[in-house]
Motif scaffolding. Structure first.
Motif: not given
Length: 411
Positions: A40-43, A46-48, A50-55
């Protein structure tokens, strides 16, 4: 002995408990829960990202990447917790082999490198102490062997550990030390007895005797002080005269030695068997006194002593051993002035001793005028033991005369 084995068993039990207890009570760890939390911590991390990379416009398919990430999280969910329980059961079954290994290793190592025989001998000696003491004190009994004397010393030391204020025990230990020529033990034990029972003439006399055999000048001065104190008591023990004479003779004060020996003669009378021995000692001291006043009459430096040694018919020569030849002052003092050690050959055999064989640098063989010679076949190579050794000695003779000795007595 039983207490020893009980003690070792208790130590072994404690050791086994310290090792086995963690195996029987393993720390329960929920590995599945830990893995879930980690995933969960890894997930979330990784979501954070991806959000940064998308922006930042780095990725163009954010929704597909999020779907793949969720799938990876589902794939890592464990099927069951049975594996952990099986592993814990296997660990518990290891306790039996571990306990057996500890027992075999502990007692096996003790059997190989321990002192079981010495411990057993020690306990036997401690239990036989009363019997050995009676044998020592019996004037008509058989003389104790060197091993029995050592056993008696060990038994006394053991008893005195629990009864340190037993003055009689310390006196007995001191006298055994004197008999075994263990001067350090004798002085220590008799000093302890003197502190427990001060001003006891018998203890003080034994202590002074031990101190006179010491090579330390402080001990010798202390012996003189004790003897002078005993000399001024209302009733003087005859042994005080003898020890004072011995001390004066060793100091080269031959006139004083003669004075004390004559006082002792006057006390015992001519009918006593010791009178003739004292007369020989007086004559020896008188010759030494004459040599002091007339040095020209002294024997030449390094006068050799030629000694021929034969065996009586009953003597059996051992296959291994040595011949010990020693020269003593004519009064029969146990401390040799000179000595030699020789390999056993066919008898009769002739040896020659001179100043090079002197035991003490300050007292040469050539300083004597009268001597006596002793010879012994030592069977074990240890000069401090005498069990089953054959020996013989000469009568007092003049230094320079040839000596013939027959070895015909057995210890």
């Amino acid at each position: 002995m039983m207490a020893f084995w009980i003690g070792t068993a208790l130590l072994l039990v404690v050791s086994c408990i310290l090792i086995v207890y963690p195996l029987l009570n393993p720390k329960e760890i929920d590995e599945a829960t830990q893995r879930d939390d980690l995933n969960k911590a890894f997930y979330k991390d990784r979501l954070a990202e991806l959000e940064s990379e998308d922006q930042a416009g780095i990725v163009g398919n954010k929704s597909d990447l999020v779907t793949d990430l969720k799938q990876l999280l589902l794939d890592d969910i464990p099927d069951s917790k049975s594996d952990a329980k099986v592993s814990a059961e296997k660990v518990k079954w290891m306790t039996i082999p571990v306990i057996l290994f500890m027992i075999i290793l502990s007692y096996g190592m003790y059997a190989m490198y321990g002192a079981q025989d010495k411990v057993s001998h020690w306990t036997n000696v401690a239990s036989n102490l009363p019997e050995l003491s009676k044998k020592l004190m019996n004037p008509n009994g058989v003389q104790l062997t060197d091993q029995e004397m050592n056993d008696l010393t060990l038994g006394l030391r053991t008893r005195l550990q629990s009864t340190p204020n037993d003055a009689t025990g310390w006196v007995l230990l001191g006298r055994i030390g004197l008999a075994n020529r263990d001067i350090e033990t004798a002085i220590g034990a008799l000093t302890r007895a003197d502190k427990i029972t001060p001003d006891n003439p018998e203890i003080m006399l034994s202590l002074s005797q031990a101190l006179l055999f010491s090579a330390d000048q402080v001990d010798l001065d202390r012996a003189k002080d004790i003897l002078n104190y005993l000399m001024h008591q209302p009733k003087v023990d005859l042994r005080v005269y003898s020890l004072l004479a011995f001390n004066a003779y060793n100091d080269g004060n031959y006139g004083k030695a003669i004075e004390f020996w004559k006082k002792l003669q006057a006390q015992i009378g001519q009918d006593d068997s010791r009178y003739a021995m004292l007369e020989r000692s007086i004559n020896t001291a008188q010759r030494e006194l004459d040599l002091q006043s007339n040095p020209q009459s002294k024997q030449p430096q390094g006068t050799p002593v030629k000694i021929t040694i034969s065996l009586s018919s009953e003597v059996e020569v051992p296959k291994s051993g040595v011949l010990i030849v020693s020269i003593h002052s004519a009064d029969g003092s146990p401390m040799p002035i000179a000595a030699g050690r020789y390999t056993l050959t066919e008898f009769p055999v002739t040896v020659v001793l001179d100043d090079s064989n002197s035991m003490i640098e300050s007292r040469k063989l050539s300083s004597l005028s009268d001597i006596m010679v002793r010879a012994r076949i030592d069977t074990d190579g240890n000069v401090s033991t005498r069990d089953n050794d054959w020996h013989g000695e000469s009568l007092p003779i003049r230094l320079g005369d040839d000596v013939a000795i027959s070895i015909n007595k057995k210890y």
